[in-house]
Design an enzyme around this catalytic site. Structure first.
Site, mmCIF file in Angstrom:
data_model
loop_
_atom_site.group_PDB
_atom_site.id
_atom_site.type_symbol
_atom_site.label_atom_id
_atom_site.label_comp_id
_atom_site.label_asym_id
_atom_site.label_seq_id
_atom_site.Cartn_x
_atom_site.Cartn_y
_atom_site.Cartn_z
ATOM 1 C CD GLU A 178 -1.481 0.224 3.622
ATOM 2 O OE1 GLU A 178 -2.117 1.284 3.642
ATOM 3 O OE2 GLU A 178 -1.673 -0.700 4.435
ATOM 4 C CB SER A 230 -8.534 3.462 9.344
ATOM 5 O OG SER A 230 -9.198 3.095 8.171
ATOM 6 C CB SER A 233 1.339 5.530 7.015
ATOM 7 O OG SER A 233 0.995 4.261 7.484
ATOM 8 N NE ARG A 245 3.621 3.036 8.474
ATOM 9 C CZ ARG A 245 3.413 3.068 9.796
ATOM 10 N NH1 ARG A 245 4.404 2.848 10.627
ATOM 11 N NH2 ARG A 245 2.196 3.327 10.265
HETATM 12 N N1 LIG Z 1 -17.777 8.426 3.222
HETATM 13 C C1 LIG Z 1 -16.917 8.126 4.196
HETATM 14 N N2 LIG Z 1 -17.150 7.058 4.995
HETATM 15 C C2 LIG Z 1 -16.314 6.731 6.003
HETATM 16 N N3 LIG Z 1 -15.194 7.438 6.294
HETATM 17 C C3 LIG Z 1 -14.886 8.508 5.526
HETATM 18 C C4 LIG Z 1 -15.741 8.900 4.439
HETATM 19 N N4 LIG Z 1 -15.179 9.977 3.843
HETATM 20 C C5 LIG Z 1 -14.071 10.273 4.514
HETATM 21 N N5 LIG Z 1 -13.874 9.400 5.538
HETATM 22 C C6 LIG Z 1 -12.712 9.464 6.460
HETATM 23 O O1 LIG Z 1 -11.642 8.846 5.795
HETATM 24 C C7 LIG Z 1 -11.059 7.824 6.608
HETATM 25 C C8 LIG Z 1 -10.579 6.699 5.731
HETATM 26 O O2 LIG Z 1 -9.597 7.207 4.860
HETATM 27 P P1 LIG Z 1 -8.882 6.326 3.765
HETATM 28 O O3 LIG Z 1 -9.848 5.794 2.797
HETATM 29 O O4 LIG Z 1 -7.768 7.179 3.223
HETATM 30 O O5 LIG Z 1 -8.247 5.192 4.677
HETATM 31 P P2 LIG Z 1 -8.361 3.599 4.650
HETATM 32 O O6 LIG Z 1 -7.602 3.126 3.466
HETATM 33 O O7 LIG Z 1 -9.750 3.165 4.789
HETATM 34 O O8 LIG Z 1 -7.563 3.263 6.001
HETATM 35 P P3 LIG Z 1 -6.150 2.560 6.214
HETATM 36 O O9 LIG Z 1 -5.219 3.105 5.148
HETATM 37 O O10 LIG Z 1 -5.719 2.978 7.583
HETATM 38 O O11 LIG Z 1 -6.400 1.102 6.046
HETATM 39 C C9 LIG Z 1 -12.160 7.447 7.583
HETATM 40 O O12 LIG Z 1 -11.629 6.914 8.779
HETATM 41 C C10 LIG Z 1 -12.886 8.760 7.800
HETATM 42 O O13 LIG Z 1 -12.238 9.541 8.776
HETATM 43 C C1 LIG Z 2 -2.055 -0.181 9.437
HETATM 44 C C2 LIG Z 2 -2.154 0.839 8.317
HETATM 45 C C3 LIG Z 2 -0.803 0.925 7.585
HETATM 46 C C4 LIG Z 2 -3.219 0.317 7.328
HETATM 47 O O1 LIG Z 2 -3.359 1.185 6.241
HETATM 48 C C5 LIG Z 2 -2.586 2.230 8.832
HETATM 49 O O2 LIG Z 2 -3.843 2.167 9.387
HETATM 50 C C6 LIG Z 2 -1.597 2.837 9.842
HETATM 51 O O3 LIG Z 2 -0.568 3.323 9.465
HETATM 52 N N1 LIG Z 2 -1.943 2.826 11.158
HETATM 53 C C7 LIG Z 2 -1.104 3.385 12.204
HETATM 54 C C8 LIG Z 2 -0.250 2.311 12.847
HETATM 55 C C9 LIG Z 2 0.819 2.905 13.747
HETATM 56 O O4 LIG Z 2 1.896 3.247 13.233
HETATM 57 O O5 LIG Z 2 0.568 3.077 14.922
#
Ligand SMILES: Nc1ncnc2c1ncn2[C@@H]1O[C@H](COP(=O)(O)OP(=O)(O)OP(=O)(O)O)[C@@H](O)[C@H]1O
Ligand SMILES: CC(C)(CO)[C@@H](O)C(=O)NCCC(=O)O
Length: 411
Positions: A178, A230, A233, A245
């Protein structure tokens, strides 16, 4: 469904973290170096045509992001491909909303793209990852198994859902890391977006004259990427192919949404942002002046600075008078400031001045963007600049498609 999902299969994915092979980076240099903003060069070798359709999918902890390359001239393809492309076109382009939760972000569509000698458009679609079972059913029903090219996938879900895609849909996921994908996607979209991709907020310290301005990202290195999904990073990017990172925090966009739902009873991100836009965090937080009666001059802490996030909520009276809007705003400000503070420390350690904030947490969230712009400028005495990108959360999905094209179409 949980029983059929596998957590495994991650060992075959090597992490590049700045150690990509030279041949790959030189290849990319020669490919990406060719054109900026709209010249007619092709993204990769025009003589090697990948089979269509081309999808890239980033299955994140909260949202799944899908990019789809739609070729302009469908008649160029063989019968079977034409059939598939027409079916996809009818389904994806027929609407901007899929079910109750899938959205095509039409305003982000990129036209006049040239990928492997094909002109076309790139479309950007998202849906909650919680809807993945419904997506898998759709893929079964629409016979995605016929897709000769498979689907390129990244994000944690590429690993978590790999087995179920294979067993239920008979579709192979080509998995990519990713963060490799994120960096590749940023470089591609910034370079090939015909409109300006990168922007900043000028005069971030003055709310009356603070406004969005384009930023020329042509020679960006080194820069920090703060990907607020969520979780968060933080990457230090030194060149097109070298990054590491450097940090992360679990207090991210998921935390904002989770806490906001708990505290206010709201159900969606849009609702949470709407509430926050009408709230005042000073009714919830304890400020320096609530403790000092004014500024704490010796260490340059202004009276208006937050001394303790949610610090007023220890009082029963204050809790009673706290409005949902104020709680949403305080949650947003707390998370944003914490991320800004970690980003600032990373920038200092890495000796980097440009900090690029991405991720869907920034979607429809000007409040956080302006706060981050303010925080970078204010706390660094003007030496740090906060930058933002229009395609916010789509870089991973774009980047994994590019990784697939590179690997299968060496220039
Ligand atoms: N329509 C939506 N529904 C839910 N969350 C949303 C929405 N639009 C924006 N967000 C925000 O965006 C965040 C998710 O962002 P993004 O898609 O970049 O991460 P992700 O890929 O799901 O998470 P990660 O990379 O940590 O696995 C949510 O936690 C919320 O704060
Ligand atoms: C676990 C991932 C990389 C998934 O996208 C992301 O949610 C993240 O970077 N979380 C924070 C983890 C940490 O460094 O505490």
């Amino acid at each position: 469904m949980d029983q059929t999902i596998s957590n495994g299969h991650s060992s075959d994915q090597s992490s590049s973290n700045g150690h990509e092979e030279n041949s790959q980076s030189e290849r990319e240099e020669s490919i990406l170096g060719k054109r900026r903003n709209g010249s007619p060069d092709s993204f990769c070798d025009p003589h090697v045509r990948p089979s269509m359709p081309l999808f890239g999918m980033d299955i994140g902890g909260t949202l799944t992001k899908l990019v789809y390359f739609e070729p302009d001239n469908i008649d160029d393809f063989d019968q079977a491909e034409q059939q598939t492309l027409r079916t996809i076109h009818r389904y994806l382009m027929g609407s901007t909303a899929y079910g109750t939760t899938g959205i095509r972000d039409v305003h982000l569509e990129m036209t006049n793209q040239n990928i492997c000698g094909r002109e076309g458009k790139i479309h950007f679609i998202r849906f909650p990852t919680s809807q993945m079972p419904a997506f898998i059913d759709l893929a079964k029903y629409r016979k995605f198994s016929g897709l000769a090219s498979g689907i390129c996938a990244t994000g944690g879900g590429a690993y978590m859902f790999e087995e179920v895609f294979e067993s239920e849909v008979h579709l192979q996921l080509h998995k990519y890391d990713e963060l490799d994908s994120l960096v590749k996607g940023i470089h591609y979209i910034d370079r090939y977006n015909l409109n300006s991709e990168c922007y900043y907020f000028c005069n971030p310290l003055d709310p009356n004259s603070c406004e969005k301005m384009p930023f020329d990202f042509q020679d960006p290195y080194p820069y920090l990427v703060v990907n607020i999904g969520s979780g968060v990073s933080i990457l230090s990017v030194r060149s097109k192919s070298q990054y590491s990172r450097v940090s992360g925090t679990s207090l991210g966009g998921g935390t904002f949404l989770g806490l906001c739902c708990l505290l206010t009873g709201c159900e969606t991100f849009e609702e949470a942002i709407e509430l926050a836009s009408k709230g005042d965090s000073e009714n919830i937080d304890k400020l320096v002046k609530d403790i000092y009666g004014g500024d704490y001059n010796k260490f340059g802490l202004k009276g208006d600075a937050v001394a303790s996030s949610f610090g007023q909520m220890m009082s029963k009276e204050k809790r009673k008078s706290a409005r949902k809007e104020d709680l949403a705003r305080a949650t947003l400000v707390t998370l944003t400031n914490n991320i800004g503070s970690i980003a600032r420390m990373c920038a200092k350690t890495e000796k980097i001045e440009r900090v690029v904030f991405v991720g869907n947490f920034l979607r429809v969230n000007t409040i956080s963007m302006k706060l981050l712009a303010f925080a970078m400028e204010y706390w660094s005495n003007g030496s740090l600049k906060a930058l933002f990108l229009e395609h916010e959360g789509y870089f991973g999905a774009m980047g994994c498609l590019l990784e697939y094209l590179h690997l299968n179409n060496p220039a």
